[in-house]
Design a protein around this motif. Structure first.
Motif, mmCIF file in Angstrom:
data_model
loop_
_atom_site.group_PDB
_atom_site.id
_atom_site.type_symbol
_atom_site.label_atom_id
_atom_site.label_comp_id
_atom_site.label_asym_id
_atom_site.label_seq_id
_atom_site.Cartn_x
_atom_site.Cartn_y
_atom_site.Cartn_z
ATOM 1 N N ARG A 1 -13.457 5.091 5.864
ATOM 2 C CA ARG A 1 -13.044 5.807 4.651
ATOM 3 C C ARG A 1 -11.751 6.585 4.924
ATOM 4 N NH1 ARG A 1 -18.056 6.882 2.748
ATOM 5 N NH2 ARG A 1 -18.294 8.427 4.365
ATOM 6 N N GLY A 2 -11.696 7.238 6.085
ATOM 7 C CA GLY A 2 -10.488 7.973 6.468
ATOM 8 C C GLY A 2 -9.289 7.047 6.591
ATOM 9 N N ALA A 3 -9.530 5.871 7.166
ATOM 10 C CA ALA A 3 -8.444 4.899 7.334
ATOM 11 C C ALA A 3 -7.957 4.410 5.972
ATOM 12 C CB ALA A 3 -8.928 3.732 8.190
ATOM 13 N N LEU A 4 -8.868 4.257 5.034
ATOM 14 C CA LEU A 4 -8.489 3.883 3.672
ATOM 15 C C LEU A 4 -7.616 4.978 3.057
ATOM 16 C CD1 LEU A 4 -8.748 2.152 1.072
ATOM 17 C CD2 LEU A 4 -10.887 3.363 0.595
ATOM 18 N N GLY A 5 -7.981 6.231 3.327
ATOM 19 C CA GLY A 5 -7.188 7.354 2.825
ATOM 20 C C GLY A 5 -5.767 7.340 3.369
ATOM 21 N N VAL A 6 -5.609 6.881 4.591
ATOM 22 C CA VAL A 6 -4.273 6.788 5.196
ATOM 23 C C VAL A 6 -3.443 5.726 4.478
ATOM 24 C CG1 VAL A 6 -3.010 6.123 7.289
ATOM 25 C CG2 VAL A 6 -5.036 7.591 7.470
ATOM 26 N N CYS A 7 -4.053 4.575 4.246
ATOM 27 C CA CYS A 7 -3.305 3.438 3.698
ATOM 28 C C CYS A 7 -3.158 3.502 2.178
ATOM 29 C CB CYS A 7 -3.978 2.128 4.077
ATOM 30 S SG CYS A 7 -4.102 1.885 5.859
ATOM 31 N N GLY A 8 -3.998 4.304 1.526
ATOM 32 C CA GLY A 8 -3.899 4.431 0.068
ATOM 33 C C GLY A 8 -4.097 3.099 -0.626
ATOM 34 N N ILE A 9 -3.246 2.847 -1.629
ATOM 35 C CA ILE A 9 -3.421 1.651 -2.452
ATOM 36 C C ILE A 9 -3.285 0.373 -1.622
ATOM 37 C CG2 ILE A 9 -0.974 1.599 -3.148
ATOM 38 C CD1 ILE A 9 -3.982 0.622 -5.363
ATOM 39 N N MET A 10 -2.490 0.437 -0.542
ATOM 40 C CA MET A 10 -2.330 -0.760 0.297
ATOM 41 C C MET A 10 -3.632 -1.100 1.038
ATOM 42 S SD MET A 10 0.582 -1.936 -0.307
ATOM 43 C CE MET A 10 1.165 -2.992 1.015
ATOM 44 N N GLY A 11 -4.459 -0.091 1.267
ATOM 45 C CA GLY A 11 -5.762 -0.344 1.879
ATOM 46 C C GLY A 11 -6.804 -0.736 0.843
ATOM 47 N N PHE A 12 -6.593 -0.237 -0.369
ATOM 48 C CA PHE A 12 -7.542 -0.488 -1.450
ATOM 49 C C PHE A 12 -7.430 -1.927 -1.947
ATOM 50 C CE2 PHE A 12 -9.160 0.302 -5.865
ATOM 51 C CZ PHE A 12 -10.399 0.799 -5.503
ATOM 52 N N LYS A 13 -6.205 -2.469 -1.873
ATOM 53 C CA LYS A 13 -6.016 -3.864 -2.283
ATOM 54 C C LYS A 13 -6.659 -4.802 -1.253
ATOM 55 C CE LYS A 13 -1.969 -4.953 -4.113
ATOM 56 N NZ LYS A 13 -0.496 -4.976 -4.407
ATOM 57 N N ASN A 14 -7.168 -5.911 -1.749
ATOM 58 C CA ASN A 14 -7.901 -6.822 -0.862
ATOM 59 C C ASN A 14 -7.013 -7.841 -0.156
ATOM 60 O OD1 ASN A 14 -10.549 -5.915 -0.963
ATOM 61 N ND2 ASN A 14 -10.928 -6.932 -2.928
ATOM 62 N N ASP A 15 -5.700 -7.830 -0.456
ATOM 63 C CA ASP A 15 -4.877 -8.910 0.085
ATOM 64 C C ASP A 15 -3.645 -8.389 0.822
ATOM 65 O OD1 ASP A 15 -3.678 -7.862 -2.110
ATOM 66 O OD2 ASP A 15 -3.367 -9.757 -3.171
ATOM 67 N N THR A 16 -3.806 -7.277 1.537
ATOM 68 C CA THR A 16 -2.695 -6.782 2.353
ATOM 69 C C THR A 16 -3.136 -6.752 3.820
ATOM 70 O OG1 THR A 16 -3.235 -4.426 2.517
ATOM 71 C CG2 THR A 16 -2.265 -5.172 0.423
ATOM 72 N N PRO A 17 -2.182 -6.609 4.743
ATOM 73 C CA PRO A 17 -2.586 -6.492 6.157
ATOM 74 C C PRO A 17 -3.367 -5.213 6.424
ATOM 75 C CG PRO A 17 -0.212 -6.900 5.931
ATOM 76 C CD PRO A 17 -0.732 -6.603 4.565
ATOM 77 N N PHE A 18 -3.394 -4.317 5.430
ATOM 78 C CA PHE A 18 -4.060 -3.022 5.619
ATOM 79 C C PHE A 18 -5.353 -2.916 4.804
ATOM 80 C CE2 PHE A 18 0.619 -2.646 5.537
ATOM 81 C CZ PHE A 18 0.822 -2.491 6.903
ATOM 82 N N SER A 19 -5.816 -4.017 4.254
ATOM 83 C CA SER A 19 -7.030 -4.021 3.418
ATOM 84 C C SER A 19 -8.211 -3.440 4.188
ATOM 85 C CB SER A 19 -7.376 -5.448 2.989
ATOM 86 O OG SER A 19 -6.317 -6.006 2.237
ATOM 87 N N MET A 20 -8.949 -2.564 3.517
ATOM 88 C CA MET A 20 -10.031 -1.862 4.199
ATOM 89 C C MET A 20 -11.397 -2.174 3.579
ATOM 90 S SD MET A 20 -9.167 -0.127 6.789
ATOM 91 C CE MET A 20 -7.600 0.695 6.537
#
Lengths: 393, 82
Positions: free
Chosen positions: A341-360
């Motif tokens: 969850r913390g890592a998602l907070g770092v990446c923001g929308i880029m982590g929330f999206k399912n198709d980025t290198p940062f997807s969480m």
């Protein structure tokens, strides 16, 4: 550990890292999206004889140490939670046999030779409808027939990778007139058991483990009942080993979530050199959570190794021992999704999206399974009772 | 001591059978004592005999029968028999 042992472990872990990177990681998204079994990972694990890594060399196995198996769960967990969980569940079943072999168990020694030769995958049938999630009691029983022939029928709400397992390790009452807590474990092989599906497997996370409910019916010989009572197998092996291997793979999932967040922050920093991005501060918080998780997981493994090396493994059977590994399970299962969850907070929308290198998404969803694989509230209830009498915890 | 132990197991062990039907060596768990009930038995024994079981004794095996409990209590009160 001997030099030979260390060499074996290193070679094993090099292979596992390769499988994690080149196979498990490559198929993880598809396995998750389609909720399909990680067949490619299992094929690679079989090809490298990883399914018998924990079996002694005298029985044709790899003779790898338990800490190396735990490390392998971590490595696989970094790339594909479902592959790691299937591997971990199998190793828990293997450990439950390997650690309780004796001169009374020729069937089980022969069986392990078969695991090594044929890379058979063992599934677990421990949970049962009507027990309220308590693994320490059973409804179904071993039902003796004539001439050592036995049968059972068990209603299981989940069977790990049910239809993909070659063989099954099942907990049952010792006999039709035995009390619910008087349990044994039975190993049945493919062909001896039929599985009638009683549910589906469309889950939030750990989708590739494909572990729906089944009614399991089996016919087997009495020599397939492990002579050691399940209460002992459970205290000395199944419970602590489950919690250690699971927590290693949850740590793997959390570590990859952190790695993705760190990659995100670095990319941001490169875009604007000179001013540390705001996300770097958040990343620092996530790192401290991750290091706590890593410390607890690593320390629990070392304590388990110490306790296992003692004569009679007596400390593992004490209440303090039970509390120790129950606490590992609760702490790791709560901390791992927190890190994600913390890592998602770092990446923001880029982590929330399912198709980025940062997807969480997959990491978070897989980690959410941790607190309900043996529900944390049930473990707290057990701990509450043990705390009334245990002295040093 | 034996009679006291039996009374405590009868009161706190929540056995589905009469304790008098069980021999000293009979397995209390096989007779239906749950893990949770065994904790109640341990607490009652500590209270009745005014002692504390050390962690090393707090195992399933140490409380699996009237005889095992008696051995544990004897060891605690009078020291281990060599």
């Amino acid at each position: 550990m001997t030099t030979d042992g260390a060499t074996r472990d290193n070679a094993f872990l090099t292979t596992i890292r390769q499988i994690a990177d080149d196979v498990a990681g490559q198929h993880a998204e598809e396995v998750d999206q389609q909720a399909r079994f990680p067949a490619e990972s299992l094929a690679a694990l079989r090809e490298t004889k990883a399914l018998s890594a924990l079996v002694g060399e005298d029985l044709g196995g790899g003779g790898v140490s338990f800490p190396a198996i735990a490390q392998a769960c971590f490595e696989l967990g970094r790339r594909c939670g479902a592959s790691a969980m299937v591997f971990a569940m199998h190793q828990i079943q293997v450990a439950s046999i390997v650690r309780h072999l004796n001169c009374e168990t020729p069937f089980f020694s022969d069986y392990l030779r078969g695991v090594a030769a044929e890379q058979r995958l063992i599934g677990s049938v421990t949970s049962e409808i009507g027990t309220g999630g308590d693994m320490g009691i059973s409804v179904a029983s071993v039902t003796p027939g004539s001439g050592g022939a036995c049968t059972f029928e068990k209603q299981a709400p989940t069977v790990s990778y049910g239809e993909h397992a070659d063989d099954l390790l099942t907990t049952l009452r010792r006999a039709p007139d035995a009390e619910p807590g008087d349990q044994v474990v039975v190993l049945t092989t493919r062909g001896q058991a039929t599985l009638e599906p009683s549910g589906t497997w469309d889950t939030l996370g750990m989708r590739g483990t494909c572990s729906p409910g089944f009614t399991v019916c089996a016919a087997f010989d009495s020599e397939q009942v492990l002579p050691t009572p399940f209460a002992r197998v459970s205290a000395e092996t199944m419970v602590p080993v489950s919690h250690i291997l699971w927590s290693h793979l949850w740590l793997g999932i959390a570590t990859d979530a952190f790695d993705r967040a760190r990659a995100f922050v670095r990319a941001a920093a490169r875009r604007s050199p000179g001013t540390p991005p705001a996300s770097a501060h958040k990343l620092s918080h996530v790192m401290s959570d991750l290091s706590l998780l890593r410390a607890e997981v690593g320390f629990a493994l070392r304590e388990f190794e110490e306790m296992s090396a003692e004569p009679g493994r007596e400390r593992l059977s004490t209440m303090a021992g039970a509390l120790r590994f129950n606490n590992l399970k609760i702490a790791a299962s709560e901390q791992a999704p927190d890190v994600c969850r913390g890592a998602l907070g770092v990446c923001g929308i880029m982590g929330f999206k399912n198709d980025t290198p940062f997807s969480m998404g997959r990491h978070l969803r897989d980690a959410m399974s941790a607190s309900l694989m043996v529900a944390n509230e049930r473990i707290h209830a057990t701990n509450a009772s043990l705390l009334l009498i245990a002295k040093e915890v | 001591m034996n009679a006291e132990i039996r009374q405590i197991v009868a009161n706190h062990g929540r056995l589905p059978v009469d304790i008098d039907t069980l021999a000293d060596g009979a397995d209390l768990y096989q007779a239906g004592m749950t893990s949770h009930a065994s904790v109640s038995v341990m607490l009652a024994l500590e209270d009745a005999f005014d002692l504390e079981f050390p962690d090393r004794m707090l195992t399933r095996d140490a409380f699996e029968s009237v005889a095992a409990i008696e051995a544990a209590l004897t060891e605690l009160r009078f020291g281990a028999v060599a």
